[in-house]
Design an enzyme around this catalytic site. Structure first.
Site, short mmCIF file in Angstrom:
data_model
loop_
_atom_site.label_atom_id
_atom_site.label_comp_id
_atom_site.label_asym_id
_atom_site.label_seq_id
_atom_site.Cartn_x
_atom_site.Cartn_y
_atom_site.Cartn_z
N GLU A 60 40.56 55.69 42.72
CA GLU A 60 39.71 55.99 41.56
C GLU A 60 38.94 57.30 41.73
OE1 GLU A 60 39.99 53.04 42.98
OE2 GLU A 60 40.92 51.86 41.37
N HIS A 129 36.38 41.70 38.11
CA HIS A 129 37.16 41.91 36.89
C HIS A 129 36.37 41.58 35.62
CE1 HIS A 129 40.36 42.04 39.82
NE2 HIS A 129 41.24 42.35 38.91
#
Lengths: 326, 425
Positions: A60, A129
């Protein structure tokens, strides 16, 4: 008017952006052949090729950092972070580099990077999540933070993010990806300004401010309250930074009561910022303290108990009762 | 004279020797071979690949490299003095690293783009950055100081290694520019029209240090560069000390060997040999511009001074070590060579000194004159597009500031209070 889901609306918005702006490109993990884990980029690699729909290594910081470099070369990268909880390896690049580049270059450099982050809970998923980290980014000057709650906004806001010369993070309410709605692909209409809040429902007794995944919940709560004879105004914030305090202030001056609902923990959250500003701007209009409805001060809990964590209709109605008890 | 010297000769500690031996035994890692053309004795050696590049350096260019190194060392002395006198908040000295910076910077072409750390004053000099502008950051009047678009020399980056990813992304942009240009040229050609002069191929240099090599962003940048075959040269100045921590805490293999794991060439070069650094960097940039992908260069050098003016090297290293590296001084060895070969006379060295003093005087004069910005410029530059919160806070600041008395105008607090009352508060 066309009916489509939020996921499809973002897909169509990205397709239009890629067509209109030859310097735009998408970057992210699994966004190519797979079309992203939520299929938001489905089919785009076939139309625009791997140089413009870039499957990246699983890194990322690398995604955001190279996007900054591409922007410095004149490109407009749209980065997908796969899940909210995975943005943090890229947090350094977002906050120390992306947000500050224009300022530290004394205005000489612009980095129009867009970051898409599916966020929020309610999907029964595993750890990392289901989070709502928007306040961490809203606290950082130099970034713009928007979050659509319906397909029409999603279609236009992703394109407006691409057009914006500032870095924009677009938080996408993942549990609403399959929410269907009407999209006018010809004209944005009321969605002309992505940084303006919308009054979705007029009322006189209290105001509920929500954004992203809780907008349908806030509307449902207002409808339930109406059955009890309460007239509740609902505002969809749409933009978290900048935040449209004018629209919220005008509503509170009318209703005198304010509830702010978000999935993120209340402590240090957007609701606190709204409460503070409204107490300055509409102190004499307030009939009750501003009440926040949000997550608890704990790591996002396991899926089997997330219903006890997430604000729902009853939690908002309870807050409404408290506000009306003053 | 042999040109590929085992690096252990320079490491000089038993710990380093043992770790290199371990690395070789466990992973089959050989000690790094180091490219050196001009030794500390001022004698020119031979390298089968890089001598050809070194031979392109004319006498004039060699004198230029010396003059550059001398200028930037003089600048370094002046900036250190300015810090000591309170004119700069901080200074980051480069003394000892002149060859690594001037050699690599002079090997770059104008169309190349450079991403420095915060110590690349020598590279900035080769890119024609005004050294007074470079000092703005250290005087606390700017967080940047120059417009990178003027020189293709990016702003200094203080968060270690963040710029290595920017460099790779920029290189990915160059790749896309080339494809866009090729496709539009093809379209034009089919129309039978002139496609004009193509832009020259460009490459990117990402600077970082041995300390920053431990940052995850270096790893990610090398993965991305490798995956996309990006035209980028990673230029690591191994100056042996990350403030107080020696290189052997960052790595137990030569840093240049790490390139092998990413699948592109890694070269260790004597970072105090400006001829070798220039040759190796020129080769690497050509390699990148030709579409052959990234290269890692490890310039083996030494930070002779402190990390910054806030640092005290006597607390963590021996002066004998510093003396040993001073004997490998990059300027002295080129001076020896230029004199021995008759390429520069006394007048040249005198002029270099005079030019350095003139540069120092310029820097001193302009530093005093560096304008302190108005905080309104910070309001203006936080966002590109209009932002209501910034506008609101600026309006408040204007109102607040206006409340203070000046020589021309009495205080306006009373007026403000009255206006506030009228607004209903």
């Amino acid at each position: 008017m066309t009916t489509m889901t939020i996921a499809k609306a973002i897909n169509e918005g990205l397709r239009t952006a890629l067509t209109d702006n030859p310097k735009s490109l998408l970057m992210g993990e699994d966004i190519g052949a797979l079309g992203g884990v939520y299929r938001v980029t489905d089919g785009l690699i076939g139309e625009f090729g791997p140089d413009r729909v870039v499957d990246t290594p699983l890194a990322e910081s690398g995604i955001i950092g190279t996007a900054i470099g591409l922007a410095l070369r004149g490109y407009t990268p749209v980065c997908e972070i796969q899940f909210d909880g995975f943005v943090f390896p890229g947090f350094n690049q977002i906050t120390t580099q992306l947000a500050k580049m224009h300022a530290r270059s004394n205005g000489n450099l612009t980095v129009p990077v867009v970051i898409r982050i599916p966020y929020g809970g309610g999907i029964g998923s595993v750890e990392h999540h289901s989070e709502s980290p928007e306040a961490l980014f809203a606290h950082t000057a130099g970034l713009r933070i928007i979050t659509p709650s319906n397909p029409h906004d999603a279609y236009w806001m992703i394109q407006q993010a691409v057009d914006c010369q500032d870095p924009v993070i677009i938080f996408e309410p993942k549990r609403r990806y399959w929410l269907k709605g009407e999209v006018d692909v010809e004209a944005p209409g009321l969605a002309e300004d992505p940084f303006k809040a919308h009054v979705l429902r007029a009322g006189t007794d209290a105001t509920i401010v929500a954004y992203g995944p809780l907008v349908p919940v806030a509307l449902a709560a207002a409808n339930a309250a109406e059955e009890d004879g309460r007239s509740v105004e609902v505002i969809d914030l749409r933009s978290i930074s900048p935040l449209d305090f004018d629209t919220v202030t005008a509503s509170v001056k009318k209703t005198g009561r304010l509830i702010v609902a978000h999935e993120a923990p209340t402590f240090g959250g957007i609701g606190g910022e709204i409460a503070a500003r409204i107490s300055e701007r509409a102190f004499h209009s307030l009939e009750a303290p501003v009440i926040r409805v949000g997550g608890f001060h704990m790591p996002y809990p396991v899926a089997k108990v997330e219903e006890d964590y997430l604000p729902d209709i009853d939690r908002i109605l309870e807050a409404l009762d408290r506000a009306l008890s003053y | 004279m042999g040109t590929h010297l085992p690096a252990t000769e320079f490491d000089g500690t038993a710990v380093d020797d043992q770790r290199e031996a371990d690395a070789e035994a466990v992973m089959g890692e050989p000690p790094a071979q180091m490219v050196q053309l001009l030794g500390p004795d001022g004698k020119l050696g031979f390298d089968p690949v890089f001598t050809g590049y070194a031979e392109k350096l004319t006498a004039e260019k060699l004198r230029g490299l010396y003059a550059d190194m001398a200028a930037i060392r003089r600048f370094d002395v002046e900036a250190t003095a300015l810090q000591r006198q309170g004119q700069l908040a901080l200074w980051v000295p480069l003394t000892g690293q002149e060859a690594a910076q001037i050699g690599s910077g002079r090997a770059s072409q104008p169309q190349d783009y450079i991403f420095p750390t915060y110590r690349e004053h020598g590279v900035a000099w080769t890119r024609n950055v005004d050294l007074a502008e470079l000092l703005r950051q250290f005087r606390g009047v700017s967080n940047g100081g120059w417009n990178p678009k003027d020189t293709n020399f990016h702003l200094y980056t203080l968060v270690l290694a963040a710029q290595t990813l920017h460099a790779v992304g920029y290189a990915m942009g160059i790749q896309r520019d080339q494809k866009l240009a090729a496709s539009s040229a093809a379209v034009v050609r089919s129309d039978g029209q002139d496609n004009g002069a193509a832009a020259p191929d460009a490459a990117v240099i990402a600077y970082f240090g041995d300390g920053a090599s431990s940052e995850g962003d270096v790893h990610e940048s090398m993965v991305f560069a490798s995956s996309y075959n990006a035209p980028v040269v990673f230029f690591c100045q191994n100056n042996h000390w990350a403030i107080s921590v020696p290189t052997n805490v960052q790595t137990r293999v030569p840093l240049s060997n790490r390139a092998k794991g990413y699948g592109f060439p890694g070269i260790r070069v004597d970072g105090n040999d400006v001829i070798a650094v220039h040759a190796v960097t020129e080769w690497a940039l050509e390699h990148a511009r030709q579409g052959k992908g990234p290269v890692l260069i490890e310039a083996f050098t030494y930070r002779v001074g402190a990390h910054t003016t806030a640092d005290d090297p006597t607390k963590y290293r021996e002066s004998e070590e510093e003396d040993a590296w001073r004997a490998k001084d990059p300027l002295k060895r080129l001076e020896k060579y230029l004199r021995a070969e008759g390429l520069a006379d006394e007048a040249f060295f005198a002029k270099v000194k005079a030019d350095g003093d003139e540069l120092a005087a310029y820097v001193r004069r302009t530093t005093h004159d560096l304008e302190t910005p108005d905080i309104r410029s910070a309001f203006a530059n936080t966002y590109v597009e209009a932002h209501p919160l910034v506008a609101e806070e600026l309006a408040w600041f204007e109102e607040y500031s206006a409340g203070f008395a000046t020589e021309e105008e009495p205080a306006r607090q009373a007026v403000t209070a009255q206006a506030s009352q009228e607004a209903g508060h």
